[in-house]
Design a protein around this motif. Structure first.
Motif, PDB file in Angstrom:
ATOM      1  N   GLU A  71     100.048  28.252  39.032  1.00 33.30           N
ATOM      2  CA  GLU A  71      99.263  26.906  39.174  1.00 33.30           C
ATOM      3  C   GLU A  71     100.036  25.543  39.181  1.00 33.30           C
ATOM      4  O   GLU A  71      99.111  24.385  39.882  1.00 33.30           O
ATOM      5  N   ALA A  72     100.820  25.652  38.908  1.00 27.45           N
ATOM      6  CA  ALA A  72     102.005  23.932  38.738  1.00 27.45           C
ATOM      7  C   ALA A  72     101.777  23.692  39.806  1.00 27.45           C
ATOM      8  O   ALA A  72     103.143  22.525  40.712  1.00 27.45           O
ATOM      9  N   TYR A  73     101.738  24.727  41.569  1.00 28.02           N
ATOM     10  CA  TYR A  73     102.369  24.718  42.520  1.00 28.02           C
ATOM     11  C   TYR A  73     101.376  24.045  43.671  1.00 28.02           C
ATOM     12  O   TYR A  73     101.602  23.369  44.813  1.00 28.02           O
ATOM     13  N   THR A  74     100.533  23.737  42.799  1.00 27.22           N
ATOM     14  CA  THR A  74      99.549  22.895  44.064  1.00 27.22           C
ATOM     15  C   THR A  74     100.173  21.505  44.147  1.00 27.22           C
ATOM     16  O   THR A  74     101.034  20.422  44.361  1.00 27.22           O
ATOM     17  N   ASN A  75      99.920  21.211  45.476  1.00 28.59           N
ATOM     18  CA  ASN A  75      99.722  19.460  46.422  1.00 28.59           C
ATOM     19  C   ASN A  75      99.021  18.934  45.411  1.00 28.59           C
ATOM     20  O   ASN A  75     100.081  17.916  45.241  1.00 28.59           O
ATOM     21  N   GLN A  76      98.017  18.982  45.036  1.00 30.23           N
ATOM     22  CA  GLN A  76      98.116  18.139  43.666  1.00 30.23           C
ATOM     23  C   GLN A  76      98.668  18.067  43.042  1.00 30.23           C
ATOM     24  O   GLN A  76      99.278  16.696  42.770  1.00 30.23           O
ATOM     25  N   ALA A  77      99.031  18.914  42.227  1.00 30.55           N
ATOM     26  CA  ALA A  77     100.323  18.826  40.968  1.00 30.55           C
ATOM     27  C   ALA A  77     101.502  18.068  41.916  1.00 30.55           C
ATOM     28  O   ALA A  77     102.417  16.953  40.804  1.00 30.55           O
ATOM     29  N   VAL A  78     102.475  18.332  43.079  1.00 29.23           N
ATOM     30  CA  VAL A  78     103.169  17.492  43.809  1.00 29.23           C
ATOM     31  C   VAL A  78     103.037  16.162  43.857  1.00 29.23           C
ATOM     32  O   VAL A  78     103.767  14.831  44.246  1.00 29.23           O
ATOM     33  N   ILE A  79     101.683  16.092  44.187  1.00 29.96           N
ATOM     34  CA  ILE A  79     101.607  14.469  45.103  1.00 29.96           C
ATOM     35  C   ILE A  79     101.700  13.590  43.445  1.00 29.96           C
ATOM     36  O   ILE A  79     101.687  12.440  43.426  1.00 29.96           O
ATOM     37  N   GLY A  80     100.589  14.191  41.675  1.00 26.49           N
ATOM     38  CA  GLY A  80     101.739  13.776  40.928  1.00 26.49           C
ATOM     39  C   GLY A  80     103.321  13.563  40.914  1.00 26.49           C
ATOM     40  O   GLY A  80     103.321  12.234  39.963  1.00 26.49           O
ATOM     41  N   LEU A 245      90.755  23.035  44.975  1.00 29.08           N
ATOM     42  CA  LEU A 245      90.661  21.169  44.688  1.00 29.08           C
ATOM     43  C   LEU A 245      90.339  20.695  46.170  1.00 29.08           C
ATOM     44  O   LEU A 245      90.475  19.283  45.225  1.00 29.08           O
ATOM     45  N   THR A 246      90.566  21.037  46.980  1.00 27.94           N
ATOM     46  CA  THR A 246      89.871  19.885  47.945  1.00 27.94           C
ATOM     47  C   THR A 246      88.657  20.389  48.889  1.00 27.94           C
ATOM     48  O   THR A 246      88.677  19.178  49.757  1.00 27.94           O
ATOM     49  N   ALA A 247      88.343  20.908  47.828  1.00 30.61           N
ATOM     50  CA  ALA A 247      86.206  20.986  48.078  1.00 30.61           C
ATOM     51  C   ALA A 247      85.549  19.669  48.724  1.00 30.61           C
ATOM     52  O   ALA A 247      85.141  19.544  49.558  1.00 30.61           O
ATOM     53  N   ASP A 248      86.070  18.500  47.382  1.00 32.56           N
ATOM     54  CA  ASP A 248      85.415  17.737  47.968  1.00 32.56           C
ATOM     55  C   ASP A 248      86.215  16.315  49.203  1.00 32.56           C
ATOM     56  O   ASP A 248      85.712  15.585  49.449  1.00 32.56           O
ATOM     57  N   PHE A 249      87.151  16.860  50.046  1.00 25.28           N
ATOM     58  CA  PHE A 249      87.918  16.906  50.870  1.00 25.28           C
ATOM     59  C   PHE A 249      88.036  16.819  52.109  1.00 25.28           C
ATOM     60  O   PHE A 249      87.988  17.179  53.413  1.00 25.28           O
ATOM     61  N   ALA A 250      86.685  18.447  52.195  1.00 26.97           N
ATOM     62  CA  ALA A 250      86.478  19.148  53.328  1.00 26.97           C
ATOM     63  C   ALA A 250      86.373  18.425  54.303  1.00 26.97           C
ATOM     64  O   ALA A 250      86.262  18.781  55.471  1.00 26.97           O
ATOM     65  N   ASP A 251      84.991  17.041  54.375  1.00 29.12           N
ATOM     66  CA  ASP A 251      85.085  16.115  55.260  1.00 29.12           C
ATOM     67  C   ASP A 251      85.789  15.160  55.696  1.00 29.12           C
ATOM     68  O   ASP A 251      85.491  14.173  56.991  1.00 29.12           O
ATOM     69  N   ALA A 252      87.347  14.789  55.396  1.00 29.27           N
ATOM     70  CA  ALA A 252      87.819  13.973  55.073  1.00 29.27           C
ATOM     71  C   ALA A 252      88.950  13.352  56.609  1.00 29.27           C
ATOM     72  O   ALA A 252      88.776  14.303  56.730  1.00 29.27           O
TER      73      ALA A 252
END
Length: 332
Positions: A71-80, A245-252
């Motif tokens: 779980e620690a290797y998501t893009n969201q974590a690395v963006i942090g 974790l990117t469901a909110d960015f599907a159309d971004a």
């Protein structure tokens, strides 16, 4: 403009970074199986052009910490991690350069925190919208027909042991297979059952090659001989979680100014980025300023065509963050 190394405490981990030069920050994000060193030729060129070139070992790689949990290797974590690096150097924004997993990371960073992104320069891995299904489902279906490393890497254990048995030999074979000197999609000729990654990769010719030296491979292999490949493989195992974790960015769409360059023999462009990757890129990156095809180059385009890539990156940087005339005169 000496190359220096240090550690940064960011987002709960200890990150190793290599730095060279002064000026506006440019952060280079590597992929698999790489370390910061995959960018060492670009650091010198970018520093010489008047910028602060920074190349971290991303989490799980090199001298940066490698958390145990996938779980620690998501893009969201690395963006942090990257945002913490920006805070550490006191920068509100940076230009981000990415290749491979680093490209996917930079694309998502531009969606999650566009206010921290002065611009992006991506090599070989174009932006694509979020797929309708989890990535592992697509790979499992393809892997019913032929060997596919994306599917093989999902299960912890076999790939970790196979690749870690002789890191230098593996790196030579995978780097060669991804280059313009080989057709990587030939690995799809092999059956999925009972096949490992080394079974499908070609034997690499003896080094030095015209784009990679023995000493350079020694540096890259030395890190993986210490760490193994599990940290990097966990990036593959986190891709379904990235999708969730990117469901909110599907159309971004990606809004920061963007430059894209690619090798004309890059396997990601040929086989992993959809039927018309450039059309998809243009449709989803409205501030795409330039696309450049580099002839005779494969996946590691920044090594295979270093001079051309360095010239492009520095030209793009001058458009994004012009260097003051006095400063550029001193450096020249």
């Amino acid at each position: 403009m000496e190359l220096t190394h240090r550690f940064v405490a960011t987002n709960g981990i200890r990150m190793h970074v290599a730095e060279q030069g002064d000026g506006s920050p440019v952060i280079f994000c590597h992929g698999f199986p790489h370390t910061w060193f995959i960018w060492h030729r670009q650091l010198a060129a970018v520093a010489g052009a008047g910028y602060r070139a920074i190349a971290p070992d991303l989490r799980g790689y090199g001298r940066t910490e490698a958390p145990a949990e996938q779980e620690a290797y998501t893009n969201q974590a690395v963006i942090g991690d990257l945002l913490g690096l920006l805070d550490d150097i006191g920068a509100e924004q940076a230009v981000f350069v990415g290749l491979d997993f680093g490209a996917a990371l930079v694309w998502e960073l531009a969606l999650r925190a566009p206010e921290r992104v002065r611009g992006i320069i991506v090599l070989n891995n174009p932006f694509a919208p979020r797929p309708p299904r989890a990535p592992s489902q697509l790979w499992a279906k393809a892997a019913q027909r032929h060997f596919l490393h994306l599917d093989y890497f999902q299960k912890p254990g076999p790939a970790d042991a196979e690749l870690g048995a002789d890191p230098r030999a593996f790196l030579a074979r995978v780097y060669f297979s991804l280059s313009a000197d080989y057709h990587y999609l030939d690995t799809w000729r092999f059956p999925p059952e009972g096949t490992g990654y080394l079974d499908v990769l070609p034997e690499a010719p003896p080094l030095p090659w015209n784009w990679l030296s023995d000493d350079e491979l020694d540096v890259l292999a030395g890190d993986f001989e210490q760490t193994g490949f599990t940290g990097g493989l966990n990036w593959y195992r986190a891709l379904d979680r990235n999708w969730e974790l990117t469901a909110d960015f599907a159309d971004a769409t990606v809004t920061p100014p963007t430059y894209f360059l690619y090798g004309d023999r890059d396997p990601d462009m040929e086989g992993f980025s959809g039927r018309d990757p450039l059309a998809t890129l243009r449709a989803n990156v409205p501030n795409l300023r330039r696309v450049t095809k580099i002839d005779g180059a494969g996946h590691l385009v920044q090594l295979e065509r270093s001079t051309e890539v360095n010239d492009l990156i520095t030209a793009h940087l001058r458009e994004l963050v012009p260097v003051p005339v006095a400063e550029s005169t001193i450096r020249s």
